[in-house]
Scaffold this active site. Structure first.
Site, PDB file in Angstrom:
ATOM      1  N   HIS A 108      47.066  42.540  48.808  1.00 14.75           N
ATOM      2  CA  HIS A 108      48.092  43.632  48.467  1.00 14.75           C
ATOM      3  C   HIS A 108      47.338  45.037  47.766  1.00 14.75           C
ATOM      4  O   HIS A 108      46.230  44.491  47.397  1.00 14.75           O
ATOM      5  CB  HIS A 108      49.377  43.166  47.795  1.00 14.75           C
TER       6      HIS A 108
ATOM      7  N   HIS B  55      47.852  46.220  44.508  1.00 10.43           N
ATOM      8  CA  HIS B  55      47.717  46.025  43.369  1.00 10.43           C
ATOM      9  C   HIS B  55      46.131  46.439  42.759  1.00 10.43           C
ATOM     10  O   HIS B  55      45.317  45.627  43.550  1.00 10.43           O
ATOM     11  CB  HIS B  55      48.166  44.793  42.471  1.00 10.43           C
TER      12      HIS B  55
ATOM     13  N   ASP C 265      44.253  44.985  40.549  1.00 12.60           N
ATOM     14  CA  ASP C 265      43.287  43.925  40.378  1.00 12.60           C
ATOM     15  C   ASP C 265      43.054  42.990  41.633  1.00 12.60           C
ATOM     16  O   ASP C 265      42.458  41.964  41.747  1.00 12.60           O
ATOM     17  CB  ASP C 265      43.888  42.882  39.630  1.00 12.60           C
ATOM     18  N   HIS C 266      43.451  43.661  42.838  1.00  9.52           N
ATOM     19  CA  HIS C 266      43.207  42.944  44.172  1.00  9.52           C
ATOM     20  C   HIS C 266      42.481  44.111  44.931  1.00  9.52           C
ATOM     21  O   HIS C 266      41.572  43.737  45.974  1.00  9.52           O
ATOM     22  CB  HIS C 266      44.715  42.540  44.586  1.00  9.52           C
TER      23      HIS C 266
ATOM     24  N   HIS D  47      56.388  39.944  46.319  1.00 15.03           N
ATOM     25  CA  HIS D  47      55.747  40.667  44.895  1.00 15.03           C
ATOM     26  C   HIS D  47      55.593  42.187  45.086  1.00 15.03           C
ATOM     27  O   HIS D  47      55.918  42.966  44.030  1.00 15.03           O
ATOM     28  CB  HIS D  47      54.384  39.983  44.905  1.00 15.03           C
TER      29      HIS D  47
ATOM     30  N   ASP E 180      49.154  37.099  45.576  1.00 17.28           N
ATOM     31  CA  ASP E 180      50.163  36.810  44.427  1.00 17.28           C
ATOM     32  C   ASP E 180      51.215  36.498  44.972  1.00 17.28           C
ATOM     33  O   ASP E 180      52.542  36.693  44.395  1.00 17.28           O
ATOM     34  CB  ASP E 180      50.089  38.274  43.638  1.00 17.28           C
TER      35      ASP E 180
ATOM     36  N   HIS F  96      45.237  34.035  40.940  1.00 12.06           N
ATOM     37  CA  HIS F  96      45.168  33.962  39.304  1.00 12.06           C
ATOM     38  C   HIS F  96      45.245  32.604  39.067  1.00 12.06           C
ATOM     39  O   HIS F  96      45.949  31.785  39.426  1.00 12.06           O
ATOM     40  CB  HIS F  96      46.468  34.696  38.856  1.00 12.06           C
TER      41      HIS F  96
END
Ligand code: ZN
Ligand code: FE
Length: 256
Positions: free
Chosen positions: A57, A59, A61-62, A115, A134, A172
């Site tokens: 996805h 975000h 941090d991805h 999410h 996530d 995570h």
């Protein structure tokens, strides 16, 4: 059939980065790009060249490392068709129900929105390996930033038919706090009690709790268990629709 190699390494605060490697065709994919430094260090350590990025996805941090890594490695970036405009550098778009080949290995794509919209999961059926991003966490699920509870519940249901021995690689290390919440809503679950103890031991030893087995998630993850009488009683929704139980459980977790 050569086994898919999976290399796991910590990134940022509590993310995991993953490299998957097909030794026959010498292909290496990064599952998401949380942090460039550790990702390049992992590649060097394994002696692998980055050929692909599979994004779950959008975000940061991805997908935050996408462009720098593409610049460096000229790799092919695979991401969600329905979220292509938010995946930096995307080359190949995939969607729910699609399959593609990664060297010798088949990859099945599931849309697991909730999410985010357009969140996807990558499943390697010959290896029983799932990268859930996530969407599904060990003992948890992603916060609903863009989708509805009903959407997330139907997303998670797509993963339930996968074999119990499926290894779930989520993005995570949230498991220990997830376990505390899970115990608060399903206190009588003996499998969960045992798992929470095992998680505490792993974390005390500085070890990851990821990957986990899908069979154990089905037995202990409250977000896969709206049918549990114990859960329904604890949150005051006996005999309610599963989607309602799921929604309430997600709500409670948000303020836990
Ligand atoms: Zn996210
Ligand atoms: Fe994340």
């Amino acid at each position: 059939m050569h086994k898919l190699q999976v290399h796991q390494f910590p990134c940022l605060q509590d993310n995991y980065g993953y490299l998957v490697h097909d030794s026959v065709h010498n292909l290496t994919a990064a599952i998401d790009t949380p942090e460039i430094g550790p990702l390049n260090a992992a590649l060097q350590q394994q002696g692998w060249h980055l050929t692909h990025i599979f994004n779950t996805h959008h975000h940061f941090d991805h997908a935050g490392g996408n462009l720098a890594l593409k610049d460096q490695w000229h790799c092919t970036i695979v991401g969600s068709r329905t979220d292509a405009e938010r995946i930096p550098g995307i080359d190949v778009t995939v969607g729910d129900g699609d399959s593609f080949d990664f060297g010798e290995h088949r990859v099945d794509v599931f849309d697991v929105s909730g999410h985010t919209l357009g969140h996807i999961a990558f499943y390697f059926p010959d290896d029983h390996v799932l990268f859930s991003g996530d969407a599904l966490f060990a003992l948890g699920c992603g916060r609903l930033f863009e989708g509805t509870a009903a959407q997330m519940w139907s997303s998670l249901q797509k993963l339930l038919p996968l074999p119990d021995e499926t290894l779930v690689y989520c993005a995570h290390e949230y498991t220990q706090s997830n376990a505390r919440f899970a115990l608060s809503v399903e206190p009588q679950n003996a499998d969960l009690q045992a798992r929470a103890r095992a998680i505490d031991q792993l974390r005390a030893a500085g070890k990851p709790t990821v990957p986990s087995l899908l069979g154990l998630e089905k037995a202990t993850n409250p977000f896969l268990r709206p049918m549990s009488g114990d859960l329904q009683r604890t949150i005051g929704l006996v005999d309610a629709d599963w989607v309602e139980v799921f929604a309430r459980t997600r709500q409670l977790k948000d303020s836990f």
